[in-house]
Design a protein around this motif. Sequence first.
Motif, mmCIF file in Angstrom:
data_model
loop_
_atom_site.group_PDB
_atom_site.id
_atom_site.type_symbol
_atom_site.label_atom_id
_atom_site.label_comp_id
_atom_site.label_asym_id
_atom_site.label_seq_id
_atom_site.Cartn_x
_atom_site.Cartn_y
_atom_site.Cartn_z
ATOM 1 N N MET A 1 0.810 -1.189 -0.047
ATOM 2 C CA MET A 1 0.080 -0.004 0.033
ATOM 3 C C MET A 1 0.909 1.334 0.035
ATOM 4 N N ASN A 2 0.358 2.309 -0.435
ATOM 5 C CA ASN A 2 0.915 3.483 -0.644
ATOM 6 C C ASN A 2 0.536 4.554 0.388
ATOM 7 N N LEU A 3 1.433 5.767 0.772
ATOM 8 C CA LEU A 3 0.980 6.701 1.625
ATOM 9 C C LEU A 3 0.973 8.147 0.844
ATOM 10 N N LEU A 4 -0.214 8.667 0.970
ATOM 11 C CA LEU A 4 -0.300 9.969 0.319
ATOM 12 C C LEU A 4 -0.314 11.044 1.690
ATOM 13 N N LEU A 5 0.663 11.889 1.449
ATOM 14 C CA LEU A 5 1.054 12.862 2.493
ATOM 15 C C LEU A 5 0.995 14.259 2.198
ATOM 16 N N PHE A 6 0.176 15.180 2.786
ATOM 17 C CA PHE A 6 0.242 16.490 2.326
ATOM 18 C C PHE A 6 0.723 17.497 3.382
ATOM 19 N N ASN A 7 1.619 18.125 3.295
ATOM 20 C CA ASN A 7 2.289 19.353 4.110
ATOM 21 C C ASN A 7 2.423 20.918 3.558
ATOM 22 N N PHE A 8 2.696 21.580 4.426
ATOM 23 C CA PHE A 8 3.222 23.148 3.982
ATOM 24 C C PHE A 8 4.537 23.128 3.326
ATOM 25 N N LYS A 9 5.373 22.379 3.738
ATOM 26 C CA LYS A 9 6.770 22.508 3.138
ATOM 27 C C LYS A 9 7.669 21.352 3.288
ATOM 28 N N PHE A 82 -4.161 3.773 -1.936
ATOM 29 C CA PHE A 82 -3.694 4.227 -0.680
ATOM 30 C C PHE A 82 -3.950 3.564 0.604
ATOM 31 N N GLY A 83 -3.044 3.278 1.456
ATOM 32 C CA GLY A 83 -3.452 2.652 2.625
ATOM 33 C C GLY A 83 -3.752 3.871 3.749
ATOM 34 N N LEU A 84 -3.316 4.918 3.555
ATOM 35 C CA LEU A 84 -3.452 6.128 4.435
ATOM 36 C C LEU A 84 -3.223 7.420 3.693
ATOM 37 N N VAL A 85 -4.268 8.334 3.970
ATOM 38 C CA VAL A 85 -3.876 9.910 3.383
ATOM 39 C C VAL A 85 -3.703 10.684 4.824
ATOM 40 N N PHE A 86 -2.505 11.368 4.976
ATOM 41 C CA PHE A 86 -2.162 11.990 6.042
ATOM 42 C C PHE A 86 -1.884 13.326 5.776
ATOM 43 N N LYS A 104 -12.434 6.910 -2.119
ATOM 44 C CA LYS A 104 -11.148 5.944 -1.594
ATOM 45 C C LYS A 104 -11.487 5.422 -0.343
ATOM 46 N N LYS A 105 -11.144 4.333 0.015
ATOM 47 C CA LYS A 105 -11.357 3.752 1.282
ATOM 48 C C LYS A 105 -10.407 4.139 2.121
ATOM 49 N N ALA A 106 -9.142 4.834 1.544
ATOM 50 C CA ALA A 106 -7.836 5.155 2.485
ATOM 51 C C ALA A 106 -8.397 6.073 3.674
ATOM 52 N N PRO A 107 -8.125 5.704 5.015
ATOM 53 C CA PRO A 107 -8.429 6.670 6.189
ATOM 54 C C PRO A 107 -7.808 7.846 5.896
ATOM 55 N N ARG A 108 -8.552 8.877 6.061
ATOM 56 C CA ARG A 108 -7.983 10.440 6.276
ATOM 57 C C ARG A 108 -7.665 10.913 7.631
ATOM 58 N N LYS A 350 -1.657 2.218 14.153
ATOM 59 C CA LYS A 350 -2.605 1.494 14.813
ATOM 60 C C LYS A 350 -3.954 2.068 14.495
ATOM 61 N N ILE A 351 -3.887 3.227 14.474
ATOM 62 C CA ILE A 351 -5.269 4.227 14.231
ATOM 63 C C ILE A 351 -6.000 3.778 12.595
ATOM 64 N N ARG A 352 -4.911 3.807 11.807
ATOM 65 C CA ARG A 352 -4.919 3.411 10.446
ATOM 66 C C ARG A 352 -5.931 2.062 10.484
ATOM 67 N N ASP A 353 -5.157 1.048 11.190
ATOM 68 C CA ASP A 353 -5.478 -0.286 11.258
ATOM 69 C C ASP A 353 -6.935 -0.392 11.734
ATOM 70 N N ASN A 354 -7.408 0.224 12.815
ATOM 71 C CA ASN A 354 -8.677 0.147 13.488
ATOM 72 C C ASN A 354 -9.537 0.910 12.559
ATOM 73 N N LEU A 355 -9.303 1.891 11.750
ATOM 74 C CA LEU A 355 -10.297 2.512 11.098
ATOM 75 C C LEU A 355 -10.544 1.435 9.752
ATOM 76 N N VAL A 356 -9.835 0.827 9.331
ATOM 77 C CA VAL A 356 -10.191 -0.293 8.273
ATOM 78 C C VAL A 356 -10.618 -1.505 8.441
ATOM 79 N N SER A 357 -10.315 -1.786 9.862
ATOM 80 C CA SER A 357 -10.873 -3.150 10.299
ATOM 81 C C SER A 357 -12.383 -3.291 10.431
#
Length: 357
Positions: A1-9, A82-86, A104-108, A350-357
């Motif tokens: 799975m992939n991670l999609l991450l957003f940040n300012f810089k 994606f496995g997680l959007v952060f 998308k099913k990926a937790p945000r 762990k939060i990700r896993d709990n959200l998709v379980s």
Amino acid sequence: MNLLLFNFKTDAKCDLLGVTTDWINAFAPHFENVYVITSEKGDLKLADNVKVYSLGVEKGNGLFKKLIRFWRLMKSVRKGEFGLVFYHMTYHFAVLSWPFLRKKKAPRVMWYAHKSRPFGLRLAAPLLDRICTTSEVGCTVAPKKREILGHGISEDKFSYVPRKSHGKFEILSVSRLSPIKRLEQIIEAVSLVAHEKGHGSIKLTIVGDAPLKEHKKYRQQLEARVEELGLSKVVKFVGAVPYDEVQRFYEEADLMVNVSDTGSVDKAVLEAFMTGLPVLALEKGYGEVFEGMPSGKKCALSNAEPEHVAEKIEKFMELSYLQRSELGKFWSDSVAVRYGLKNFVKKVLKIRDNLVS
């Protein structure tokens, strides 16, 4: 799975946001690929499986160009899995990306640590699955979605270093120069100590600058007060320091003082503790941190009045550098276990896993 991450810089050297580079690299081993969408990129020191896409602030792109760039990126991104959007503090990205990611099913999940409640944050909250923060006051929006994780401080970057004996007792402040940080209280306290024990006995180094135009005047006020108190040879303003160079200031100091009135936990305090540097901070915001530390009450300030701060500084000055090193080692180990980055990443996953379980 992939991670999609957003940040300012995304910039390893940025004094305020360099920490996101540590976080990206800590997440990288847990995903096949990490895709970072950022407003601005600078010095990239990232794992091989990390790809960074900037909206072009570093090129001078204005709002229109940034929106076009974001739209194009999101059209491409929505084709991926994606496995997680952060989101790191970027509630505006949470809102703007929602139309592209809502199926998308990926937790945000968003990380947010500030007592302010901007409209954008309140707008983003219903679109997110969880909001991670440092403490009860780190985020007061959507309490049912809130997860209190503490900070994620790199154990590799901020590791324990025994204290050295100095001719002067060296006090450190690391923060942006903003009225809410109340640096004038620290300066007044140092003045009291210098008057009591002599100017040659103490030194204050202030690391950080005023990132906002409206705070430039505050720095000028601080510098003027230093001159009025006759402390020009005692207090030094260093300015902004690249994030990957700040540890040497922790290593060279004897004590850090933080009287910030934000009510939340400042990552610089935890960084200092992890290097073995004792820190004086308000019990109001750091009570939970101190409770988990052996003899942690020694670090607690009941208020930010200069007389009280000066009294606590003098108590640390009475300790030998060996005593401070011993206490620093206890505190470093305690803080690293609770606020280290490796454990932080495990909590998020762990939060990700709990959200998709």
